[in-house]
Design an enzyme around this catalytic site. Sequence first.
Site, PDB file in Angstrom:
ATOM      1  N   GLU A  61      -1.870   1.985 -32.568  1.00 16.31           N
ATOM      2  CA  GLU A  61      -2.774   1.399 -33.548  1.00 16.31           C
ATOM      3  C   GLU A  61      -2.753  -0.131 -33.509  1.00 16.31           C
ATOM      4  O   GLU A  61      -3.785  -0.792 -33.647  1.00 16.31           O
ATOM      5  CB  GLU A  61      -2.406   1.879 -34.957  1.00 16.31           C
ATOM      6  CG  GLU A  61      -2.536   3.377 -35.153  1.00 16.31           C
ATOM      7  CD  GLU A  61      -1.244   4.134 -34.869  1.00 16.31           C
ATOM      8  OE1 GLU A  61      -0.996   5.146 -35.538  1.00 16.31           O
ATOM      9  OE2 GLU A  61      -0.479   3.698 -33.976  1.00 16.31           O
ATOM     10  N   ALA A 173      18.703  34.185   3.073  1.00 16.28           N
ATOM     11  CA  ALA A 173      20.039  34.656   2.688  1.00 16.28           C
ATOM     12  C   ALA A 173      21.098  33.605   2.983  1.00 16.28           C
ATOM     13  O   ALA A 173      22.114  33.498   2.278  1.00 16.28           O
ATOM     14  CB  ALA A 173      20.368  35.958   3.423  1.00 16.28           C
ATOM     15  N   LEU A 213      17.334  14.833  -7.793  1.00 17.10           N
ATOM     16  CA  LEU A 213      16.622  15.220  -9.014  1.00 17.10           C
ATOM     17  C   LEU A 213      16.110  14.004  -9.794  1.00 17.10           C
ATOM     18  O   LEU A 213      16.156  13.985 -11.015  1.00 17.10           O
ATOM     19  CB  LEU A 213      17.515  16.091  -9.915  1.00 17.10           C
ATOM     20  CG  LEU A 213      17.973  17.433  -9.333  1.00 17.10           C
ATOM     21  CD1 LEU A 213      18.796  18.201 -10.358  1.00 17.10           C
ATOM     22  CD2 LEU A 213      16.792  18.264  -8.868  1.00 17.10           C
TER      23      LEU A 213
END
Length: 351
Positions: A61, A173, A213
């Site tokens: 604002e 795997a 990450l």
Amino acid sequence: MPTITPDQNAQDNYFMMLAVEQARLGMYTTRPNPAVGCVIVQAEQMVGQGFHPQAGLPHAEVFALKDAGDRAAGATAYVTLEPCSHTGRTPPCAEALITAGIKRVVIAGLDPNPKVAGRGVALLQQAGITVRVGVLAEQAEALNQGFLKAMRTQMPYVRLKIATSLDGRTAMASGESKWITGAAAREDVQKLRAKSAAIITGSQTVIADNPKLNVRSTHLGIDVEKVPQPLVVILDRSERLAYDTKSSYKLCQQADTLYWRDDDLSMLLKRLVSEHQCYDVLVEAGASVAGSFISQQLVDELIVYQAPCLLGSQAQAMINFNPLTLAQQLRFKYHNVEHMESDIKITLTAL
């Protein structure tokens, strides 16, 4: 309450959408504050606009009023979240709107923060300002799912991300998994990280992949240096990783990495909110951790990047979750499906 004509409703929707677009400009940089946008309209013309760029800086604002200048007097303000009514690191925005001579305020949604929670609207109305609430509320809320959920429940909004083959496999795997999905999907994950205050992974993922990450994309639309890096939490219930920074694993070398060695994931999420102000949490981990979050029904949004390939029955499953009957299944609702070059991104929400 004044009657809203179809023309007025259409105008309110149009200018609120512009305010939502303003809010998007801060979606990667404002945390722990919500992303908020504001536009000032005088005689059906936008005369001011602004968004909240970062915690500690002025709110939307204030920027919009500064942009409008004297033209704010007698104007309508469109704000994507209820203007604040308390003094924190910045003065109350409700009072700024009053001082500027705004005559009408249109708000997408109320702020559930106990420090606001309707008080902003009350201040505006006490000053004789006409207030309308609920315009494009769904679109505005989508920008701040974590903040709004945390204010309402003291729990974060949890996204679980998985990259998988057509047959629901995430790695061979042997553990080989780079890369199942393509560059576009991996780039999209950067956006998920950028909007996340914390990333949760497992010790097995750290040992197998040694990931960073972090947020490192140069395609977010802003300087990546302005994006706060997510806090990383490693689930290490078997104490497989050392506490010290001499570890060879990248995440363990970061001084602020947290280790969680308790089975209570709900308690972890509550602490991320109460102690670290982490309202949006991304889970990037293997099948065991994914299964724990799924089975404990802690996932708000499941994001699956699916590659058009088959890895076979010996490859690793996407989630370790083993219901014995159909009655024990967990169902999600399709929210969105989109192409990511050769891959598909499926976004689902909890029922």
